[in-house]
Design an enzyme around this catalytic site. Structure first.
Site, short mmCIF file in Angstrom:
data_model
loop_
_atom_site.label_atom_id
_atom_site.label_comp_id
_atom_site.label_asym_id
_atom_site.label_seq_id
_atom_site.Cartn_x
_atom_site.Cartn_y
_atom_site.Cartn_z
N ASP A 1 -2.69 -10.54 -2.73
CA ASP A 1 -3.30 -10.07 -1.47
C ASP A 1 -4.77 -9.72 -1.75
O ASP A 1 -5.13 -9.34 -2.87
CB ASP A 1 -2.54 -8.83 -0.99
CG ASP A 1 -3.01 -8.34 0.38
OD1 ASP A 1 -2.37 -8.68 1.38
OD2 ASP A 1 -4.01 -7.59 0.42
N HIS B 1 0.81 -1.23 0.00
CA HIS B 1 0.00 0.00 0.00
C HIS B 1 0.84 1.28 0.00
O HIS B 1 0.27 2.38 -0.03
CB HIS B 1 -0.95 0.01 1.20
CG HIS B 1 -2.00 -1.06 1.14
ND1 HIS B 1 -2.88 -1.18 0.08
CD2 HIS B 1 -2.31 -2.07 1.99
CE1 HIS B 1 -3.68 -2.22 0.29
NE2 HIS B 1 -3.36 -2.78 1.43
C1 SP5 Z 1 -1.31 -5.33 3.81
C2 SP5 Z 1 -2.78 -5.31 4.01
O1 SP5 Z 1 -3.44 -6.34 3.86
N1 SP5 Z 1 -3.32 -4.18 4.39
C3 SP5 Z 1 -4.72 -4.15 4.59
C4 SP5 Z 1 -5.13 -2.83 5.08
C5 SP5 Z 1 -6.62 -2.76 5.05
N2 SP5 Z 1 -7.14 -2.53 6.33
C6 SP5 Z 1 -8.48 -2.08 6.25
C7 SP5 Z 1 -9.04 -2.03 7.59
C8 SP5 Z 1 -10.51 -1.75 7.53
C9 SP5 Z 1 -11.08 -1.89 8.88
N3 SP5 Z 1 -10.99 -3.21 9.40
C10 SP5 Z 1 -11.92 -3.43 10.45
C11 SP5 Z 1 -11.27 -4.11 11.61
C12 SP5 Z 1 -11.11 -3.19 12.74
N4 SP5 Z 1 -9.81 -3.37 13.33
ZN ZN Z 2 -4.49 -7.10 2.30
#
Ligand code: SP5
Ligand code: ZN
Length: 341
Positions: free
Chosen positions: A194, A158
């Site tokens: 991913d 990212h």
């Molecule tokens: C490397 C990778 O897989 N990064 C992923 C980042 C995406 N994260 C998004 C999070 C959205 C909210 N998740 C809800 C869980 C609350 N902790």
């Molecule tokens: Zn991811």
């Protein structure tokens, strides 16, 4: 057996939390991920990452981003929070016609380089992120004609040329692809499996024709991170036109359609004529994973490995996401076992 490249710093990054929708949550990108993967691969040979200079890193990222990440923890003030947390973001809409500036206050600068509130910085974050870059570079040194796996934590896909986010700080896969170019490969493919679109890797290579970026991921347009990138019409610009492939998938996709998309990507990598490949190996598309709805099984991952392994080109697989600790290690292992078939 696939060789595993590791860093002693991989656990030094302890995000502590993710701030999501203004709420402090426990976070999913935790140091225990390293234990889960290492124990599943314990019978494979390991190589310690060798420390490398910054030249390839600075070819994929702006100097200012790297300098910020290197120094921000030491400069962070006594704000009563134990992690670097941005509060203001200089979006295109905020700046209008004004130039980007370097704010005098470190808490003002945090949002210039970090684009979300989920990706916190603590005392060991720089050492871990820089260690993961050394893992990626060591993989390129050691890959030869075969397959090698780098246990990169924190993940990287990212991170754009100029900004970090999505639990990522430095773009390990982009560094590996650039290093493969410098090692003499004229055309390098990055295949990103991913669950999320690798907006950072896409950004780094979007105007370049010498590195293909191909990704399948849960449709950002259906409401998933990173929301602003990952659409099928994003095919590259200038010299990079045609060297970017996005395959957005709907929630609930499952193995059959996910593997169809992998096959499309394999065909694209062949047509492109890549002589080396980097795999952004996130396993967060798995059915048990809390961060995506794609419902992929362990045998789906094994089959994806087989399909990609059939390309039979030097392959550096680097860890990205994957957050369900009980299945994380076995899913990574299944993919790698498919790859070396
Ligand atoms: C490397 C990778 O897989 N990064 C992923 C980042 C995406 N994260 C998004 C999070 C959205 C909210 N998740 C809800 C869980 C609350 N902790
Ligand atoms: Zn991811």
């Amino acid at each position: 057996m696939i060789r595993v490249v590791r860093s002693t710093h991989a656990r030094d990054h302890v995000p502590g939390a993710e701030i999501w929708l203004g709420t402090t949550t426990p976070g999913t990108e935790v140091p225990e991920r390293v234990d889960a993967i290492e124990s599943a691969l314990a019978d494979w040979p390991t190589i310690e990452a060798v420390s490398h200079g910054d030249d390839v890193l600075l070819a994929v990222h702006d100097d200012a981003l790297v300098e910020h990440l290197r120094t921000v923890w030491d400069r962070w003030g006594d704000y009563g929070v134990d992690r670097v947390t941005p509060y203001l973001f200089p979006t295109a809409g905020m700046l209008g016609d004004l130039p980007m500036r370097e704010p005098s206050a470190v808490h003002g600068a945090a949002g210039r380089y970090g684009y979300d509130t989920m990706t916190l910085i603590g005392p060991g974050t720089w050492e871990a992120a820089r260690g993961a870059v050394d893992v990626a570079l060591t993989c390129v040194d050691e890959v030869g004609e075969g397959v090698i796996y780098g246990l990169t934590r924190p993940p990287g896909h990212h991170v754009t040329r100029a900004a970090y986010g999505g639990s990522c700080y430095l773009n390990n896969a982009a560094v590996a692809a650039e290093a493969l170019r410098r090692a003499g490969h004229e055309r390098v493919a990055i295949v990103d499996i991913d669950a999320h679109h690798g907006n950072g890797t896409q950004d780094v290579f979007y105007a370049r024709g010498d590195v293909l970026y191909a990704s399948l991921h849960v449709d950002s347009g259906a409401g998933w991170f990173p929301h602003y990138a990952g659409f099928a019409e994003e095919t590259g610009i200038g010299a990079g036109k045609g060297a970017n492939l996005n395959i957005p998938l709907e929630p609930g996709t499952g193995d059959m359609r996910w593997l169809d998309a992998i096959m499309r990507i394999v065909q694209q990598v062949m047509d492109y004529g890549a002589t080396a490949m980097v795999i952004s190996l996130g396993v967060d598309a798995a059915a048990d994973d809390p961060e995506s709805p794609l419902e992929i099984t362990r045998s789906g991952y094994f089959r994806a490995g087989e399909l990609l392994g059939a390309l039979a080109i030097p392959t550096v697989a680097l860890q990205e996401g994957g957050y369900h600790l009980p299945t994380l290690g076995p899913l990574v292992r299944a993919t790698l076992e498919g790859l070396e078939h």
